[in-house]
Write an enzyme that holds these catalytic residues in place. Structure first.
Site, PDB file in Angstrom:
ATOM      1  N   TRP A  42      -7.064   9.241  -4.782  1.00 53.76           N
ATOM      2  CA  TRP A  42      -7.136   8.063  -5.640  1.00 53.76           C
ATOM      3  C   TRP A  42      -6.823   6.766  -4.912  1.00 53.76           C
ATOM      4  CZ3 TRP A  42      -9.156   9.044 -10.243  1.00 53.76           C
ATOM      5  CH2 TRP A  42      -9.091  10.364 -10.699  1.00 53.76           C
ATOM      6  N   VAL A  43      -6.000   6.834  -3.902  1.00 50.15           N
ATOM      7  CA  VAL A  43      -5.567   5.615  -3.228  1.00 50.15           C
ATOM      8  C   VAL A  43      -5.616   5.855  -1.722  1.00 50.15           C
ATOM      9  CG1 VAL A  43      -3.701   3.934  -2.993  1.00 50.15           C
ATOM     10  CG2 VAL A  43      -3.960   5.207  -5.125  1.00 50.15           C
TER      11      VAL A  43
ATOM     12  N   GLN B  24       0.840  -1.196   0.000  1.00 49.40           N
ATOM     13  CA  GLN B  24       0.000   0.000   0.000  1.00 49.40           C
ATOM     14  C   GLN B  24       0.881   1.254   0.000  1.00 49.40           C
ATOM     15  OE1 GLN B  24      -3.218  -0.478  -0.345  1.00 49.40           O
ATOM     16  NE2 GLN B  24      -3.841   1.665  -0.377  1.00 49.40           N
TER      17      GLN B  24
ATOM     18  N   GLU C 100     -18.190   1.043  -4.825  1.00 43.17           N
ATOM     19  CA  GLU C 100     -17.389  -0.031  -5.410  1.00 43.17           C
ATOM     20  C   GLU C 100     -18.242  -1.299  -5.467  1.00 43.17           C
ATOM     21  OE1 GLU C 100     -12.872   1.353  -4.335  1.00 43.17           O
ATOM     22  OE2 GLU C 100     -13.573  -0.561  -3.562  1.00 43.17           O
TER      23      GLU C 100
ATOM     24  N   ASP D 238     -11.843  -7.981  -3.735  1.00 44.31           N
ATOM     25  CA  ASP D 238     -12.452  -7.416  -4.931  1.00 44.31           C
ATOM     26  C   ASP D 238     -12.799  -8.586  -5.833  1.00 44.31           C
ATOM     27  OD1 ASP D 238     -11.991  -4.892  -3.952  1.00 44.31           O
ATOM     28  OD2 ASP D 238     -10.154  -4.584  -5.109  1.00 44.31           O
TER      29      ASP D 238
HETATM   30 ZN    ZN Z   1     -11.292  -3.385  -2.789  1.00 43.68          ZN
END
Ligand code: ZN
Length: 256
Positions: free
Chosen positions: A164-165, A136, A228, A180
């Site tokens: 963005w992150v 990260q 998301e 994800d």
């Molecule tokens: Zn994720």
């Protein structure tokens, strides 16, 4: 149940999508900086990097009922509740081809959910599981350097990157409890993902396996992360059913 799934079906292109996205992110940052000058609401464009924080930074003071001694599966991870640098969950490799890992205490539930989908002819793919603090840091730093290359100062570049992150420590992927999951037919991390049969199944059934849709579209001001449709978090079946049935997010949940 941990039915073996044929590994070749889960051979991932997703990694390459993510790697490829790091290159155009410099272009996206330039676009974002232009758009942000007159942006008054949310982030001007959805990031293609996972867990894109919303902009402007919302108040994350709401912490639901989470306490340090809450059950492990309910641990809250966000900008206001970062994980320590040495956080090291026990991990199990989910897929030898992608190398994605998940918390060993919950990986069985994830595999059970994926197997149930596959038994109905769906083709889910976990394109991102556990992420280390170091990775990260690297992702965040790459974005800072891209912004500096665009002419931003160090401080400005860090602000841009944080649009963005998630900063190190603040990504739920570092908990090992987030995955994800995309359709093998559509591995793009954007809103088109929600139209896939895989997401429609997951949105309807994930709670039966202890998972929640972690960043729903109407909770951005509380979660601090844009919608998301692909990001699922293990919280255990009781919490998952309550959260999904009540239409709340983890920040709002208080265990009975
Ligand atoms: Zn994720």
């Amino acid at each position: 149940m941990k039915a073996k799934r044929p590994a070749k079906r889960r051979r991932s292109l997703c990694f390459f999508y993510i790697a490829g996205l790091l290159i155009p992110v410099a272009l996206l940052l330039a676009l974002a900086s232009a758009l942000l000058r007159d942006a008054s609401g949310e982030s001007p464009a959805p990031s293609t990097l996972s867990d894109n924080p919303a902009s402007p930074a919302p108040s994350l003071g709401i912490a639901g009922g989470w306490e340090e001694d809450s059950p492990w599966q309910l641990r809250l991870v966000n900008s206001a509740h970062p994980l320590p640098e040495d956080w090291a969950p026990d991990l199990t490799v989910l897929d030898p081809y992608t190398g994605e890992e998940f918390d060993s205490r919950a990986v069985g539930y994830l595999n059970e959910m994926l197997s149930a989908m596959e038994s109905e002819g769906l083709q889910p793919l976990v394109c991102s599981g556990y992420r280390s603090y170091e990775s990260q840091v690297r992702i965040f730093q790459d974005n800072v350097e891209d912004a500096i290359a665009q002419g931003f100062s160090q401080e400005e570049a860090e602000q841009q990157a944080s649009l963005w992150v998630m900063p190190p420590g603040c990504s739920e992927h570092q908990s090992g409890l987030a995955a994800d999951i995309v359709s093998q037919e559509n591995q793009r991390l954007d809103d088109t993902q929600e139209d896939t049969p895989e997401q429609q199944w997951l949105h309807a059934h994930c709670q039966d396996y202890g998972f929640i849709l972690r960043y729903p579209p109407d909770k951005t001001d509380i979660t601090g992360v844009n919608y998301e449709p692909w990001h699922y978090r293990y919280v255990g079946a009781d919490a998952a059913r309550a959260i999904m049935a009540q239409g709340i997010c983890l920040e709002e949940y208080s265990p009975a």
